[in-house]
Design a protein around this motif. Sequence first.
Motif, PDB file in Angstrom:
ATOM      1  N   ALA A  90       0.857  -1.185   0.000  1.00  0.00           N
ATOM      2  CA  ALA A  90       0.000   0.000   0.000  1.00  0.00           C
ATOM      3  C   ALA A  90       0.890   1.231   0.000  1.00  0.00           C
ATOM      4  O   ALA A  90       2.069   1.171   0.358  1.00  0.00           O
ATOM      5  CB  ALA A  90      -0.919   0.005   1.223  1.00  0.00           C
ATOM      6  N   GLN A  91       0.300   2.335  -0.420  1.00  0.00           N
ATOM      7  CA  GLN A  91       0.975   3.625  -0.367  1.00  0.00           C
ATOM      8  C   GLN A  91       0.102   4.579   0.418  1.00  0.00           C
ATOM      9  O   GLN A  91      -1.127   4.457   0.410  1.00  0.00           O
ATOM     10  CB  GLN A  91       1.219   4.165  -1.772  1.00  0.00           C
ATOM     11  N   GLY A  92       0.748   5.525   1.092  1.00  0.00           N
ATOM     12  CA  GLY A  92      -0.013   6.461   1.893  1.00  0.00           C
ATOM     13  C   GLY A  92       0.637   7.825   1.974  1.00  0.00           C
ATOM     14  O   GLY A  92       1.835   7.982   1.730  1.00  0.00           O
ATOM     15  N   ARG A  93      -0.200   8.777   2.295  1.00  0.00           N
ATOM     16  CA  ARG A  93       0.235  10.147   2.562  1.00  0.00           C
ATOM     17  C   ARG A  93      -0.525  10.576   3.807  1.00  0.00           C
ATOM     18  O   ARG A  93      -1.757  10.515   3.847  1.00  0.00           O
ATOM     19  CB  ARG A  93      -0.080  11.036   1.369  1.00  0.00           C
ATOM     20  N   VAL A  94       0.231  10.988   4.841  1.00  0.00           N
ATOM     21  CA  VAL A  94      -0.350  11.263   6.149  1.00  0.00           C
ATOM     22  C   VAL A  94       0.100  12.645   6.612  1.00  0.00           C
ATOM     23  O   VAL A  94       1.292  12.945   6.619  1.00  0.00           O
ATOM     24  CB  VAL A  94       0.123  10.204   7.180  1.00  0.00           C
ATOM     25  N   MET A  95      -0.857  13.475   7.003  1.00  0.00           N
ATOM     26  CA  MET A  95      -0.542  14.793   7.547  1.00  0.00           C
ATOM     27  C   MET A  95      -0.141  14.640   9.006  1.00  0.00           C
ATOM     28  O   MET A  95      -0.741  13.860   9.751  1.00  0.00           O
ATOM     29  CB  MET A  95      -1.773  15.701   7.459  1.00  0.00           C
ATOM     30  N   CYS A  96       0.875  15.393   9.422  1.00  0.00           N
ATOM     31  CA  CYS A  96       1.311  15.378  10.815  1.00  0.00           C
ATOM     32  C   CYS A  96       1.462  16.814  11.312  1.00  0.00           C
ATOM     33  O   CYS A  96       2.161  17.620  10.700  1.00  0.00           O
ATOM     34  CB  CYS A  96       2.637  14.634  10.966  1.00  0.00           C
ATOM     35  N   PHE A  97       0.794  17.117  12.414  1.00  0.00           N
ATOM     36  CA  PHE A  97       0.948  18.371  13.139  1.00  0.00           C
ATOM     37  C   PHE A  97       1.759  18.024  14.373  1.00  0.00           C
ATOM     38  O   PHE A  97       1.361  17.178  15.170  1.00  0.00           O
ATOM     39  CB  PHE A  97      -0.424  18.945  13.515  1.00  0.00           C
ATOM     40  N   ASN A  98       2.933  18.647  14.525  1.00  0.00           N
ATOM     41  CA  ASN A  98       3.905  18.193  15.505  1.00  0.00           C
ATOM     42  C   ASN A  98       4.404  19.318  16.417  1.00  0.00           C
ATOM     43  O   ASN A  98       5.400  19.961  16.118  1.00  0.00           O
ATOM     44  CB  ASN A  98       5.070  17.546  14.751  1.00  0.00           C
ATOM     45  N   PRO A  99       3.714  19.562  17.554  1.00  0.00           N
ATOM     46  CA  PRO A  99       4.284  20.479  18.539  1.00  0.00           C
ATOM     47  C   PRO A  99       5.384  19.774  19.327  1.00  0.00           C
ATOM     48  O   PRO A  99       5.264  18.604  19.690  1.00  0.00           O
ATOM     49  CB  PRO A  99       3.099  20.825  19.437  1.00  0.00           C
ATOM     50  N   MET A 100       6.478  20.506  19.572  1.00  0.00           N
ATOM     51  CA  MET A 100       7.638  19.965  20.287  1.00  0.00           C
ATOM     52  C   MET A 100       8.040  20.939  21.390  1.00  0.00           C
ATOM     53  O   MET A 100       8.264  22.119  21.115  1.00  0.00           O
ATOM     54  CB  MET A 100       8.828  19.800  19.334  1.00  0.00           C
ATOM     55  N   GLU A 101       8.136  20.451  22.616  1.00  0.00           N
ATOM     56  CA  GLU A 101       8.706  21.261  23.694  1.00  0.00           C
ATOM     57  C   GLU A 101      10.207  20.990  23.691  1.00  0.00           C
ATOM     58  O   GLU A 101      10.642  19.838  23.737  1.00  0.00           O
ATOM     59  CB  GLU A 101       8.125  20.886  25.047  1.00  0.00           C
ATOM     60  N   GLY A 108      15.223  27.277  30.532  1.00  0.00           N
ATOM     61  CA  GLY A 108      13.798  27.304  30.236  1.00  0.00           C
ATOM     62  C   GLY A 108      13.465  26.340  29.099  1.00  0.00           C
ATOM     63  O   GLY A 108      14.260  25.469  28.737  1.00  0.00           O
ATOM     64  N   SER A 109      12.296  26.516  28.548  1.00  0.00           N
ATOM     65  CA  SER A 109      11.902  25.709  27.398  1.00  0.00           C
ATOM     66  C   SER A 109      11.042  26.550  26.465  1.00  0.00           C
ATOM     67  O   SER A 109      10.535  27.605  26.842  1.00  0.00           O
ATOM     68  CB  SER A 109      11.150  24.453  27.834  1.00  0.00           C
ATOM     69  N   THR A 110      10.914  26.085  25.250  1.00  0.00           N
ATOM     70  CA  THR A 110      10.063  26.726  24.264  1.00  0.00           C
ATOM     71  C   THR A 110       9.292  25.641  23.523  1.00  0.00           C
ATOM     72  O   THR A 110       9.702  24.474  23.522  1.00  0.00           O
ATOM     73  CB  THR A 110      10.890  27.583  23.275  1.00  0.00           C
ATOM     74  N   VAL A 111       8.200  26.029  22.936  1.00  0.00           N
ATOM     75  CA  VAL A 111       7.420  25.099  22.120  1.00  0.00           C
ATOM     76  C   VAL A 111       7.426  25.614  20.695  1.00  0.00           C
ATOM     77  O   VAL A 111       7.172  26.796  20.457  1.00  0.00           O
ATOM     78  CB  VAL A 111       5.966  24.964  22.634  1.00  0.00           C
ATOM     79  N   TYR A 112       7.770  24.747  19.777  1.00  0.00           N
ATOM     80  CA  TYR A 112       7.675  25.086  18.361  1.00  0.00           C
ATOM     81  C   TYR A 112       6.816  24.043  17.673  1.00  0.00           C
ATOM     82  O   TYR A 112       6.499  22.993  18.239  1.00  0.00           O
ATOM     83  CB  TYR A 112       9.058  25.244  17.716  1.00  0.00           C
ATOM     84  N   PHE A 113       6.407  24.365  16.460  1.00  0.00           N
ATOM     85  CA  PHE A 113       5.448  23.532  15.748  1.00  0.00           C
ATOM     86  C   PHE A 113       5.960  23.213  14.347  1.00  0.00           C
ATOM     87  O   PHE A 113       6.506  24.087  13.675  1.00  0.00           O
ATOM     88  CB  PHE A 113       4.107  24.266  15.611  1.00  0.00           C
ATOM     89  N   LEU A 114       5.760  21.977  13.938  1.00  0.00           N
ATOM     90  CA  LEU A 114       6.083  21.540  12.584  1.00  0.00           C
ATOM     91  C   LEU A 114       4.812  21.039  11.915  1.00  0.00           C
ATOM     92  O   LEU A 114       4.023  20.327  12.532  1.00  0.00           O
ATOM     93  CB  LEU A 114       7.096  20.385  12.605  1.00  0.00           C
ATOM     94  N   GLY A 115       4.654  21.391  10.667  1.00  0.00           N
ATOM     95  CA  GLY A 115       3.614  20.798   9.827  1.00  0.00           C
ATOM     96  C   GLY A 115       4.325  19.999   8.754  1.00  0.00           C
ATOM     97  O   GLY A 115       5.196  20.533   8.055  1.00  0.00           O
ATOM     98  N   LEU A 116       4.011  18.734   8.665  1.00  0.00           N
ATOM     99  CA  LEU A 116       4.691  17.903   7.678  1.00  0.00           C
ATOM    100  C   LEU A 116       3.772  16.811   7.165  1.00  0.00           C
ATOM    101  O   LEU A 116       2.682  16.597   7.676  1.00  0.00           O
ATOM    102  CB  LEU A 116       5.982  17.310   8.257  1.00  0.00           C
ATOM    103  N   LYS A 138       8.379  18.512   4.441  1.00  0.00           N
ATOM    104  CA  LYS A 138       8.100  19.662   5.309  1.00  0.00           C
ATOM    105  C   LYS A 138       7.054  20.546   4.647  1.00  0.00           C
ATOM    106  O   LYS A 138       7.135  20.849   3.464  1.00  0.00           O
ATOM    107  CB  LYS A 138       9.378  20.454   5.575  1.00  0.00           C
ATOM    108  N   SER A 139       6.077  20.960   5.429  1.00  0.00           N
ATOM    109  CA  SER A 139       5.068  21.892   4.959  1.00  0.00           C
ATOM    110  C   SER A 139       5.336  23.291   5.531  1.00  0.00           C
ATOM    111  O   SER A 139       5.406  24.246   4.788  1.00  0.00           O
ATOM    112  CB  SER A 139       3.672  21.401   5.364  1.00  0.00           C
ATOM    113  N   TRP A 140       5.504  23.382   6.853  1.00  0.00           N
ATOM    114  CA  TRP A 140       5.751  24.670   7.487  1.00  0.00           C
ATOM    115  C   TRP A 140       6.389  24.462   8.868  1.00  0.00           C
ATOM    116  O   TRP A 140       6.343  23.382   9.423  1.00  0.00           O
ATOM    117  CB  TRP A 140       4.460  25.487   7.614  1.00  0.00           C
ATOM    118  N   VAL A 141       6.963  25.531   9.390  1.00  0.00           N
ATOM    119  CA  VAL A 141       7.575  25.543  10.722  1.00  0.00           C
ATOM    120  C   VAL A 141       7.161  26.842  11.397  1.00  0.00           C
ATOM    121  O   VAL A 141       7.164  27.902  10.779  1.00  0.00           O
ATOM    122  CB  VAL A 141       9.119  25.480  10.633  1.00  0.00           C
TER     123      VAL A 141
END
Length: 150
Positions: A90-101, A108-116, A138-141
């Motif tokens: 099978a073949q697939g394409r899956v959207m991922c929204f990825n917040p990372m601390e 300290g810490s920060t949170v950033y987001f990846l769209g892929l 990669k879609s966006w950061v």
Amino acid sequence: MLSQQEISDRFEIQDLVFRYAELIDSKQIQDLRDQVFCEDAHIDYSAVGGSVGNVDETIAFLEGALTSELFPASQHLNANIQVSVDGDTAQGRVMCFNPMEMAMPDGGSTVYFLGLWYVDEYRRTPAGWRIASRREEKSWVFNAPDFMQL
């Protein structure tokens, strides 16, 4: 109209995609070997600055990169799972929204987001469906620290 087998295959692949995310976010990286990837899988994380290689190389990269000290928390939220089944592949394409601390040098810490997107090939094995190939697009950061090369 989809056959019952294809409906079942699609659900099993969807569960596989969700299992991958669960193992990554809970840092159970070694379990990817037996529960997610084919033995001969090829994984390409280069779109977001990661490794390209086989299962062993990927697991080594993930264990080094996703430590609790550097990334205390993450979520890989998957959606828009598009799967095309052809027998035992099978073949697939899956959207991922990825917040990372991410822990910062100042304590300290920060949170950033990846769209892929994951662009996948799946294979039915005696143990069930597994990822035979995964390539990130990669879609966006958003809000990534300046020193990161994303």
